[in-house]
Write a protein that holds these residues in place. Structure first.
Motif, PDB file in Angstrom:
ATOM      1  N   LEU A  55       6.345   9.239   1.636  1.00  0.00           N
ATOM      2  CA  LEU A  55       5.029   8.912   1.065  1.00  0.00           C
ATOM      3  C   LEU A  55       4.390   7.733   1.789  1.00  0.00           C
ATOM      4  O   LEU A  55       3.183   7.744   2.069  1.00  0.00           O
ATOM      5  N   ILE A  56       5.192   6.720   2.094  1.00  0.00           N
ATOM      6  CA  ILE A  56       4.650   5.557   2.811  1.00  0.00           C
ATOM      7  C   ILE A  56       4.193   5.965   4.212  1.00  0.00           C
ATOM      8  O   ILE A  56       3.139   5.517   4.690  1.00  0.00           O
ATOM      9  N   VAL A  59       0.849   7.538   3.897  1.00  0.00           N
ATOM     10  CA  VAL A  59      -0.201   6.547   3.651  1.00  0.00           C
ATOM     11  C   VAL A  59      -0.563   5.813   4.941  1.00  0.00           C
ATOM     12  O   VAL A  59      -1.742   5.596   5.250  1.00  0.00           O
ATOM     13  N   ALA A  62      -2.648   7.950   7.113  1.00  0.00           N
ATOM     14  CA  ALA A  62      -4.013   8.040   6.589  1.00  0.00           C
ATOM     15  C   ALA A  62      -4.810   6.787   6.930  1.00  0.00           C
ATOM     16  O   ALA A  62      -5.985   6.866   7.330  1.00  0.00           O
ATOM     17  N   VAL A  63      -4.172   5.607   6.798  1.00  0.00           N
ATOM     18  CA  VAL A  63      -4.857   4.345   7.111  1.00  0.00           C
ATOM     19  C   VAL A  63      -5.251   4.293   8.586  1.00  0.00           C
ATOM     20  O   VAL A  63      -6.379   3.934   8.941  1.00  0.00           O
ATOM     21  N   LEU A  79     -10.838   5.332   0.554  1.00  0.00           N
ATOM     22  CA  LEU A  79      -9.375   5.347   0.682  1.00  0.00           C
ATOM     23  C   LEU A  79      -8.668   4.269  -0.150  1.00  0.00           C
ATOM     24  O   LEU A  79      -7.690   4.584  -0.852  1.00  0.00           O
ATOM     25  N   LEU A  83      -5.969   5.250  -3.049  1.00  0.00           N
ATOM     26  CA  LEU A  83      -4.564   4.814  -3.023  1.00  0.00           C
ATOM     27  C   LEU A  83      -4.197   4.048  -4.291  1.00  0.00           C
ATOM     28  O   LEU A  83      -3.116   4.247  -4.864  1.00  0.00           O
TER      29      LEU A  83
END
Length: 527
Positions: A55-56, A59, A62-63, A79, A83
């Motif tokens: 999951l991290i 993320v 995505a960032v 975003l 989050l």
């Protein structure tokens, strides 16, 4: 004809290159996020939480994808909110729902593998001639000494430093370790060593704690010494049985616990967490004690939320109508005075009202000459809580209604006056419908807040008074305080059952809010 100069291309192409400092700050922020995510992922890998690592990683990708380019401008704003929504709304709901289908609670906190290893380790008995260690009890740095994970910092007879946890024994790097001349470790990087008082406070945990090693384990004996012994309980993985070699008794798994195979004697206190399906929900529906208490609490919960919303709204609206009159002088001063209760922290106000409702020394009884046991009588306690909540809530409604009233055009009231409407008819037929259009959704939000008003109940009565010797269901309990007591303060905390109650609360508030919003939608036709 004038030329159409409207820009229809990529928004990022409308401006030139970004200033250098903007690029530097942007990439520095991205690098900081990546570095922090890497550090957290490393810790999670050590703990075996592979799901969170994935999951991290998602993320972080995505960032980078959103902020490393000049495209996707709307996502740059959305975003962070998305989050945070996932982290603080969706994830807690999903975790609570998942817990509601388990037996997670006191005695069922570990996996079956860990619980079995814990039982075997706790059966360790000292063997004559086995080595002893110098011991310091610690918790990992950053954890609370009263509740953190126990760790044994050991020095073996050869002077070697070791780190013992519930998972096993590892070498402790000597760099940064400080020890006395007897070998007792007094400081070690990454750990907080407990003092004698703190060790004594964790006495119960220490009694059940042992570091697995081979067929036995290492247990504490006193504050500064540990011994290595042999387990009297063995686990046969092929037969899935535990055997106590000191008594010859065998144990088999049943209802997430190890119970005697012959049915004689007690089970081991260490059970394990497992899926129980709809059992917690069935308990809420079929258990006579819980069902009766649930209905009683639910009835009071709805009444408390409705009365609180209605009383605070009526008082706030009447005061707002009064201070909306142009003939009144010094309105700013009076308004400032009236919102003072809203400026004081709620927990301070709750504690203050609790002291004022004291039967013997409270201000309420002293002024009125009454001798009411406000917090000891079930009905008086309900009244005391409603009065305190009225004091806490009316400034908010006063502010909201004041703003809404000032937005109503004066022409409307003037037209009503010309048509012959009196003050009461003007308020009832003109002001109220327009006011409810503005404050309707806020009333629903206030209902949802009061339905889960944990702070006020817990600080003033802790759900009590408790009658008929039943300490599980209080006279002023809300569903949220009842769930809290089941989960954290009962004799046998049951997080799974408390999560099932939380699911009920969520559904009840959701259904009531949906119905309320449907009703307020009809008010929009007033405009």
């Amino acid at each position: 004809m004038a030329a159409d100069t409207t820009f229809r291309g990529d928004p990022s192409a409308r401006s030139g290159p970004a200033p250098v400092w903007v690029v530097v700050v942007r990439w520095a922020a991205i690098a900081l996020v990546v570095a922090f995510a890497t550090l957290v992922s490393w810790r999670l890998v050590e703990q075996g939480n592979s799901l969170f690592v994935v999951l991290i990683a998602f993320v972080v990708m995505a960032v980078v994808a959103v902020y490393a380019t000049r495209r996707a401008v709307p996502l740059k704003y959305l975003l962070p909110g998305m989050l945070l929504l996932v982290a603080f709304q969706i994830w807690p709901i999903a975790y609570t729902a998942a817990t509601a289908f388990t037996n997670y609670g006191d005695g069922h906190l570990l996996s079956k593998e860990d619980a079995t290893a814990n039982i075997v380790a706790n059966s360790v008995q000292e063997v004559p001639g086995s080595p002893r260690y110098r011991l310091s009890v610690a918790v990992p740095e950053g954890q609370d000494p009263a509740t953190g994970d126990l760790t044994f910092l050991l020095t073996d007879p050869d002077g070697k430093y070791l780190e013992g946890t519930a998972e096993g024994l590892e070498d402790l790097p000597a760099d940064g370790v400080e020890a006395t001349t007897t070998g007792k470790i007094t400081a070690a990087p990454g750990f907080v060593i407990l003092d004698a008082r703190q060790v004594n406070q964790r006495g119960k945990d220490l009694g059940e704690f042992a570091v697995p090693k081979g067929d036995g384990g290492i247990k504490a004996i006193g504050l500064s010494e540990a011994f290595e012994g042999r387990a009297t309980v063995t686990y046969d993985e092929s037969a899935d049985k535990l055997t106590d070699t000191s008594t010859g008794k065998t144990y088999v798994p049943r209802d997430a616990s190890w119970v005697p195979e012959d049915g004689q004697g007690e089970a081991f206190p260490q059970g394990w967490k497992e899926n129980v399906g709809w059992e917690n929900f069935e308990t809420l529906v079929t258990n006579e004690t819980i069902r009766a208490g649930f209905v009683k609490i639910f009835t009071w919960n709805v009444a408390f939320a409705l009365i609180s919303v209605m009383s605070t709204f009526v008082m706030g609206m009447l005061l707002a109508l009064l201070f909306n009159d142009d003939r009144l002088r010094g309105k700013g001063f009076y308004r400032s005075i009236l919102i003072l209760p809203y400026a004081i922290p709620g927990f301070v106000t709750a504690l203050l009202w609790m002291s004022m409702f004291n039967q013997d020394y409270g201000l309420i009884n002293n002024i009125t000459g009454l001798n009411v046991d406000w917090l000891g009588n079930p009905w008086a306690a309900k009244a005391a809580i409603l009065i305190a909540n009225l004091w806490l809530g009316f400034p908010y409604m006063f502010l909201v209604c004041t703003g809404a009233l000032q937005s109503i055009p004066g022409d409307v009231r003037e037209a009503a006056r010309i048509d012959g409407a009196g003050p009461v008819r003007t308020v009832r037929s003109i002001i109220m419908p327009l006011l409810l259009v503005a404050v309707g959704p806020l009333l629903i939000a206030s209902f949802a807040f009061n339905f889960n008003n944990f702070t006020l109940i817990f600080l003033m009565t802790e759900g009590g008074p408790f009658t008929s010797g039943d300490t599980s269901i209080g006279s002023t309990d809300l569903l949220i305080t009842y769930a809290f007591r089941i989960a954290f303060s009962g004799v046998n905390p049951n997080y799974g059952l408390a999560s099932a109650i939380s699911i009920f609360i969520f559904l009840i508030v959701g259904v009531m809010s949906y119905a309320g919003f449907r009703r307020t939608k009809s008010l929009e036709e007033v405009n």
